[in-house]
Design an enzyme around this catalytic site. Sequence first.
Site, PDB file in Angstrom:
ATOM      1  N   ARG A 194       7.838 -33.881 -30.873  1.00 28.96           N
ATOM      2  CA  ARG A 194       9.291 -33.705 -30.743  1.00 28.96           C
ATOM      3  C   ARG A 194       9.644 -32.348 -30.128  1.00 28.96           C
ATOM      4  NH1 ARG A 194      12.385 -35.192 -35.908  1.00 28.96           N
ATOM      5  NH2 ARG A 194      10.833 -33.756 -36.769  1.00 28.96           N
ATOM      6  N   LYS A 195       8.982 -31.287 -30.592  1.00 26.87           N
ATOM      7  CA  LYS A 195       9.266 -29.950 -30.074  1.00 26.87           C
ATOM      8  C   LYS A 195       8.952 -29.862 -28.586  1.00 26.87           C
ATOM      9  CE  LYS A 195       8.132 -25.083 -30.900  1.00 26.87           C
ATOM     10  NZ  LYS A 195       7.324 -24.140 -31.729  1.00 26.87           N
TER      11      LYS A 195
ATOM     12  N   ASP B 220      -4.631 -35.206 -30.782  1.00 24.72           N
ATOM     13  CA  ASP B 220      -5.872 -35.679 -30.150  1.00 24.72           C
ATOM     14  C   ASP B 220      -6.192 -37.100 -30.587  1.00 24.72           C
ATOM     15  OD1 ASP B 220      -6.108 -33.098 -29.103  1.00 24.72           O
ATOM     16  OD2 ASP B 220      -7.328 -32.424 -30.797  1.00 24.72           O
TER      17      ASP B 220
END
Length: 490
Positions: free
Chosen positions: A206-207, A275
């Site tokens: 989101r960031k 990852d």
Amino acid sequence: MERKNVESLFAHAGAINALVIGDLMLDQYLWGKAERISPEAPVQVVDVTREEIRIGGAGNVANNLVALGCRVSVASVVGGDENGTILLHAFSGKGIDVTGIVEDPSRTTSRKTRVLASNQQIVRIDRESRDEIGPDNERRIVDYLNAHGDRFNVILVSDYLKGVLTPTLLAEVIAFARKREIPVVVDPKGSDYAKYRGATVLTPNRKEAEAASGIAIRDDESLCRAGERLLETADLTALVITRSEEGMSLFLRGGQVVHIPTYAREVFDVTGAGDTVLAVLGMALAGGVGFADGARLANVAAGVAVGKVGTSTVSPAEIVGSLGFQHGEGDAKVKNLDVLAGIIAAEKAQGKRVVFTNGCFDLLHVGHVKYLQKARSFGDLLVLGLNSDASIRRLKGEKRPLIGQEERAHILAALDCIDYVVVFDEDTPLNLIETLRPAVLVKGGDYTLDGVVGREVVESYGGRVELVAFVDGRSTTNIIEKILKAYGEE
């Protein structure tokens, strides 16, 4: 996505050939106790009790793919230093192709040292190069791709902004893949997503999505605006925004949005969760799974990953087990042999010791339970080969079994000491043993070593046989006789 389709995906994972391109690094963990304050400064003193080095960055993506059962190659640049050598040896030891990794003596291989106490990070120390790798190294990676790229089913791009993924290299990789219709899945960094233009799907958190879109994500409306902008900016087929405790959201061309809730049961550490998302989504797309189901599967895997400390991998068994948890399926441990063989291969790749035992287990009793608990203690996971109804009839007569194979399998799967149940129709479990190749074969104490079916097979590759004594006076036959004696005349 139905469990049987997930199991089929993992069973055929060995046919998936994945290329990981990106920034490699070593993750060093110093574990200890923080029970004192330094007299030199107002900081904690950590008494180190354990040290561990793991492969991080794009290397953790590669490790996740190996754990899922895929064939994996890596293209990157490392320094001509000790840390670079450690990375190369670690990859080779896991069967990862390192032909595409360039050694550059002018660079420093990334190494991140994390100090932890009570499973919480206290400080992180970084040693690394962040300069772009330069035209010569770019060309060497592109030459590798041109020479070997046609064998890959998917390309996964893991960007940590350490200089490997230059705009020039990204453009070459994406153009190569689009020409051959190979999906390109990218875990992006930074705010300039134009450099990923033409990739198949991006997986920002989101960031990162806020920074790249310039839109503060506060609600579903702003989330959708950010997603649509990024789809357009990078000319993507799909976009997955991971949203921590809110799960993830999938955006597709044409305005379709799919919100997927999180399934994390407990969060210890988000290190490396991205990852895992990249690896599982990439594997799913390579295996012919659609974007929505692939994102759901990646979401489940991320929920498992954040329940672990540090960079780690997620196994097919953990993913399938979590699917069973979500759907309330009591028989999530019951597998057919083809599916189980793929899962066990992946578990072994992570160093798990597999224990195998077999039997009829008609009318489960305390003797059975104690026997199975003891068997489980010999390794990391226990596989139970369960005689089918037809097999039992041949062995014990037409009146047996008293309980059908599906019910027996379901009951046994409910035991914590059993990890997997596989039903077999033969008179002996020899085929199961030859296929699964357990490290430990367990049989009851009424057998002699010479009488154990599969002993020679197991011992031929360094495994062993364990004989476990039964509980005196506890057997299915005794229970049947007791019931007949008590109720036979009624």
